[in-house]
Design an enzyme around this catalytic site. Structure first.
Site, PDB file in Angstrom:
ATOM      1  N   GLY A  12      38.750 -40.491  -7.908  1.00 55.07           N
ATOM      2  CA  GLY A  12      39.421 -39.578  -8.822  1.00 55.07           C
ATOM      3  C   GLY A  12      38.974 -38.137  -8.707  1.00 55.07           C
ATOM      4  O   GLY A  12      39.030 -37.389  -9.677  1.00 55.07           O
ATOM      5  N   SER A  13      38.562 -37.714  -7.501  1.00 54.62           N
ATOM      6  CA  SER A  13      38.053 -36.342  -7.389  1.00 54.62           C
ATOM      7  C   SER A  13      39.149 -35.308  -7.621  1.00 54.62           C
ATOM      8  O   SER A  13      38.898 -34.249  -8.221  1.00 54.62           O
ATOM      9  CB  SER A  13      37.371 -36.121  -6.035  1.00 54.62           C
ATOM     10  N   ILE A  96      52.423 -47.810  -2.965  1.00 60.51           N
ATOM     11  CA  ILE A  96      53.751 -47.311  -2.624  1.00 60.51           C
ATOM     12  C   ILE A  96      54.660 -47.620  -3.800  1.00 60.51           C
ATOM     13  O   ILE A  96      54.783 -48.783  -4.216  1.00 60.51           O
ATOM     14  CB  ILE A  96      54.274 -47.943  -1.324  1.00 60.51           C
ATOM     15  N   LEU A  97      55.267 -46.595  -4.353  1.00 59.55           N
ATOM     16  CA  LEU A  97      56.045 -46.739  -5.576  1.00 59.55           C
ATOM     17  C   LEU A  97      57.479 -47.148  -5.271  1.00 59.55           C
ATOM     18  O   LEU A  97      58.061 -46.746  -4.261  1.00 59.55           O
ATOM     19  CB  LEU A  97      56.029 -45.425  -6.348  1.00 59.55           C
ATOM     20  N   HIS A 113      48.893 -35.000  -0.521  1.00 59.23           N
ATOM     21  CA  HIS A 113      48.779 -35.786   0.716  1.00 59.23           C
ATOM     22  C   HIS A 113      47.885 -35.030   1.695  1.00 59.23           C
ATOM     23  O   HIS A 113      48.026 -33.809   1.860  1.00 59.23           O
ATOM     24  CB  HIS A 113      50.169 -35.996   1.330  1.00 59.23           C
ATOM     25  N   THR A 145      59.618 -38.294  -3.805  1.00 56.72           N
ATOM     26  CA  THR A 145      60.968 -38.843  -3.665  1.00 56.72           C
ATOM     27  C   THR A 145      60.827 -40.287  -3.180  1.00 56.72           C
ATOM     28  O   THR A 145      59.726 -40.724  -2.830  1.00 56.72           O
ATOM     29  CB  THR A 145      61.785 -38.030  -2.637  1.00 56.72           C
ATOM     30  N   GLN A 177      39.671 -28.392  -0.065  1.00 59.64           N
ATOM     31  CA  GLN A 177      40.884 -27.596  -0.268  1.00 59.64           C
ATOM     32  C   GLN A 177      41.850 -28.286  -1.234  1.00 59.64           C
ATOM     33  O   GLN A 177      42.537 -27.620  -2.015  1.00 59.64           O
ATOM     34  CB  GLN A 177      41.567 -27.314   1.076  1.00 59.64           C
ATOM     35  N   GLU A 178      41.912 -29.612  -1.164  1.00 58.86           N
ATOM     36  CA  GLU A 178      42.755 -30.350  -2.116  1.00 58.86           C
ATOM     37  C   GLU A 178      42.360 -30.013  -3.545  1.00 58.86           C
ATOM     38  O   GLU A 178      43.208 -29.816  -4.414  1.00 58.86           O
ATOM     39  CB  GLU A 178      42.616 -31.857  -1.887  1.00 58.86           C
TER      40      GLU A 178
END
Length: 198
Positions: A12-13, A96-97, A113, A145, A177-178
């Site tokens: 959970g970072s 995967i939703l 991502h 999407t 960077q995320e």
């Protein structure tokens, strides 16, 4: 008040980066927004303890307890909707939703991502970038999407690939960077909600 629900599967970072930004940058006062809950499909996700330390509501919905992805997603929708979310942020949520889930939250579902989309959707992004001889990698915040790792790009960060980099080396630099771009992209998204309602 605009409510944010964050979904995680592990440390959970990125969730912690968003929660920290919400506190430090006073989103409640400045953006009329707050993180209200962190949900995970894994009871052992370290990020749940981090969320609790931030005073956030947490919950677990084990995907293994359901017969199908559709059944899990339907239960997850019911759990998320208890918090009346204006935004659902995927932060290392390793599922995967289904199209039904994505449709239910259309226009209010974000993901981060670890590649410069549209390059390298899916898994093993860092090794794939190294194997392809790329000079740069990075991270992308995008709207979700039904097509995996597609959707409108909200923010990107570019990270050089250095000689001798392993996938782990590169992943660590991309992750820093995320943690910078995801909170910024969420804040920008929250402002855009206000603009569209004005």
């Amino acid at each position: 008040m605009k409510n944010i629900v964050i979904l995680i599967s592990g440390s959970g970072s990125n969730m912690a980066a968003i929660a920290h930004a919400a506190e430090q940058d006073h989103w409640a006062e400045r953006l009329n927004a707050r993180v209200v809950a962190v949900l995970s499909n894994r009871a052992d996700a370290q990020g749940l303890r981090v969320a609790q330390a931030h005073g956030l509501a947490t919950g677990v919905l084990d995907h293994k307890a359901f017969d199908s992805r559709e059944a899990f997603d339907a239960a997850l929708i019911a759990e998320i909707d208890r918090f009346s979310p204006d935004l659902v942020a995927l932060a290392g949520f390793m599922r995967i939703l289904t199209p039904a889930f994505v449709a239910h939250y259309a226009g209010r579902l974000l993901n981060i991502h670890p590649s410069l989309l549209p390059a390298f959707p899916g898994l093993d992004t860092h090794q794939r970038a190294i194997d392809a001889g790329c000079q740069f990698a990075g991270a992308t915040v995008h709207q979700v999407t039904p097509q995996l790792d597609h959707g409108g790009i909200l923010a990107q960060a570019v990270v050089p690939i250095l000689s001798g980099d392993t996938a782990n080396d590169l992943a660590a630099r991309v992750l820093t960077q995320e943690h910078l771009i995801y909170p910024r992209a969420v804040a920008h998204f929250l402002r855009s909600i206000d603009s569209s309602r004005a």
